[in-house]
Design a protein around this motif. Structure first.
Motif, short mmCIF file in Angstrom:
data_model
loop_
_atom_site.label_atom_id
_atom_site.label_comp_id
_atom_site.label_asym_id
_atom_site.label_seq_id
_atom_site.Cartn_x
_atom_site.Cartn_y
_atom_site.Cartn_z
N PHE A 1 7.60 -3.25 -15.34
CA PHE A 1 8.61 -4.69 -14.87
C PHE A 1 9.97 -3.63 -16.25
CE2 PHE A 1 7.10 -8.74 -14.93
CZ PHE A 1 5.53 -8.63 -14.11
N GLN A 2 11.13 -3.71 -15.88
CA GLN A 2 12.06 -3.96 -16.27
C GLN A 2 11.62 -3.68 -17.69
OE1 GLN A 2 15.28 -5.25 -15.28
NE2 GLN A 2 17.12 -4.28 -15.73
N TYR A 3 11.58 -4.61 -18.04
CA TYR A 3 11.15 -5.11 -20.22
C TYR A 3 9.06 -4.98 -19.61
CZ TYR A 3 15.69 -6.48 -19.11
OH TYR A 3 16.71 -6.69 -18.62
N LEU B 1 9.37 1.17 -10.26
CA LEU B 1 9.84 1.88 -11.77
C LEU B 1 11.02 0.73 -11.53
CD1 LEU B 1 8.61 5.75 -11.33
CD2 LEU B 1 7.38 3.85 -13.06
N ASP B 2 10.61 -0.17 -12.22
CA ASP B 2 12.47 -0.68 -13.15
C ASP B 2 12.96 0.14 -14.00
OD1 ASP B 2 14.00 -2.34 -12.54
OD2 ASP B 2 13.80 -4.30 -12.29
N GLU B 3 13.86 0.83 -13.63
CA GLU B 3 14.23 1.37 -15.20
C GLU B 3 13.19 1.52 -15.99
OE1 GLU B 3 17.79 -0.34 -16.04
OE2 GLU B 3 18.33 -1.64 -14.23
N LYS C 1 18.71 -5.67 -7.51
CA LYS C 1 17.41 -5.34 -7.92
C LYS C 1 16.38 -5.74 -8.14
CE LYS C 1 19.76 -2.04 -10.77
NZ LYS C 1 20.92 -3.02 -10.95
N SER C 2 16.39 -5.78 -9.65
CA SER C 2 14.92 -6.14 -10.01
C SER C 2 13.96 -7.37 -8.73
CB SER C 2 14.94 -6.60 -11.31
OG SER C 2 15.47 -5.78 -11.94
N THR C 3 14.58 -8.13 -8.02
CA THR C 3 14.98 -9.13 -7.61
C THR C 3 13.51 -8.56 -6.04
OG1 THR C 3 16.41 -10.43 -8.30
CG2 THR C 3 15.48 -11.22 -6.28
MG LIG Z 1 16.61 -5.71 -13.05
#
Ligand SMILES: [Mg+2]
Ligand SMILES: Nc1ncnc2c1ncn2[C@@H]1O[C@H](COP(=O)(O)OP(=O)(O)OP(=O)(O)O)[C@@H](O)[C@H]1O
Length: 290
Positions: free
Chosen positions: A88-90, A166-168, A45-47
């Motif tokens: 980003f997710q983080y 929006l990544d999580e 998903k993030s990629t």
């Molecule tokens: Mg991810």
């Protein structure tokens, strides 16, 4: 519009540890849609989303934004970054400034927004994520995980991008803040006509907010459609390590027990109505449910 044409991305290309994180992706995202992306951890998903604003370059294939191949030599990739905002997710990964003001102002300044306008845009962004205005002089690193996430979201939303990814976004946020934020994004989508792309592990969020969902598995898109249609495929989802909304499971269990319950209940309001319907059903003159 964002379009993927046969996109594959390989980490550690040309080494022993190379791995295709996404494979042969064909995808069209329309302006103004609210798209959710689900899939178990490591499914890509993030990629996938990092290709949408040119943060990653496909190993094979093309990505088009508003009809332009963004990796064509002549194309200015920074234009895409202003148009398509990625949270980003983080969130720590996207913070580097000394204070919150400079952090949120960074993108605006880069985009040539006048200094006189920047302050009001920052206040608006803080209001959007529900952070007080008096944090602007503090270091963005001196906050909790959830607060950092809100600062990262504020930095992106301040730019008012046509597409926000929006990544999580609700990971690490309390339920009240999560609900409030998602409603704000729905509003951004509906009332401003902006595209919202939400990577989520919460099936409840997906069914309540998204128009369309894509399901990733081992780097491929395995299903795609309206959330309510996708969540009827309980077994297929389970095989991919995914679940359906919790409230639906209650009604699926009731059906197993012989109750004539509907199998398409996704929200608390729908559940309430279905319970009333079942209560009023009569069987042999008696109420079906006591
Ligand atoms: Mg991810
Ligand atoms: N920096 C990296 N180097 C090598 N392989 C990576 C790297 N980042 C991700 N991968 C691999 O690519 C695959 C997809 O990772 P990705 O982060 O896109 O998954 P994801 O669906 O976002 O997972 P999660 O739900 O945990 O965030 C994983 O199998 C992972 O092992």
């Amino acid at each position: 519009m964002i379009q993927f044409h046969n996109v594959t991305y390989t980490y550690n290309f040309n080494t022993d540890t190379c791995k295709d994180a996404i494979k042969n992706i064909n995808l069209k995202i329309l302006p103004g849609e609210f798209l959710a992306i689900i899939g178990q951890t490591g499914s890509g998903k993030s990629t996938l989303v990092e290709h949408m604003n040119g943060l990653k370059k496909p190993t094979v294939g093309e990505v088009f934004v508003s009809g332009q191949d963004i990796w064509q030599k002549k194309f200015d990739i920074t234009k895409v970054r202003f148009k398509v905002g990625l949270v980003f997710q983080y969130p720590e990964h996207q913070m580097f400034e000394q204070d919150v003001f400079s952090e949120i102002a960074f993108g605006l300044r880069n985009n040539g927004i006048a200094e006189t306008k920047i302050e009001s845009l920052i206040f608006e962004a803080l209001d959007f994520v529900g952070l007080p205005h008096d944090i602007l002089n503090s270091s963005p690193f001196d906050f909790s995980g959830g607060q950092k996430r809100k600062i990262a979201i504020a930095s992106t939303i301040a730019m008012q991008p046509d597409v926000i990814i929006l990544d999580e976004p609700t990971a690490g946020l309390d339920p009240y803040s999560s609900e409030l934020l998602l409603k704000k994004f729905k509003d951004y989508n509906k009332n401003k006509g902006k595209t919202v792309i939400l990577v989520s592990h919460s099936m409840e969020e997906v069914v309540r907010f998204a128009d369309r969902v894509i399901v990733m598995h081992n780097g491929e898109i395995k299903m795609e459609g309206e959330p309510r249609k996708i969540f009827t495929k309980v077994e297929e989802l389970n095989e991919m390590g995914l679940d359906v909304p919790q409230i639906l499971k209650v009604f699926l269990e009731l059906r197993k027990l012989g109750f004539p319950a509907r199998a398409d209940i996704y929200t608390v309001e729908e559940a309430k109505q279905e319970f009333f319907r079942l209560k009023n059903l009569t069987k042999g003159g008696k109420s079906f449910v006591k």
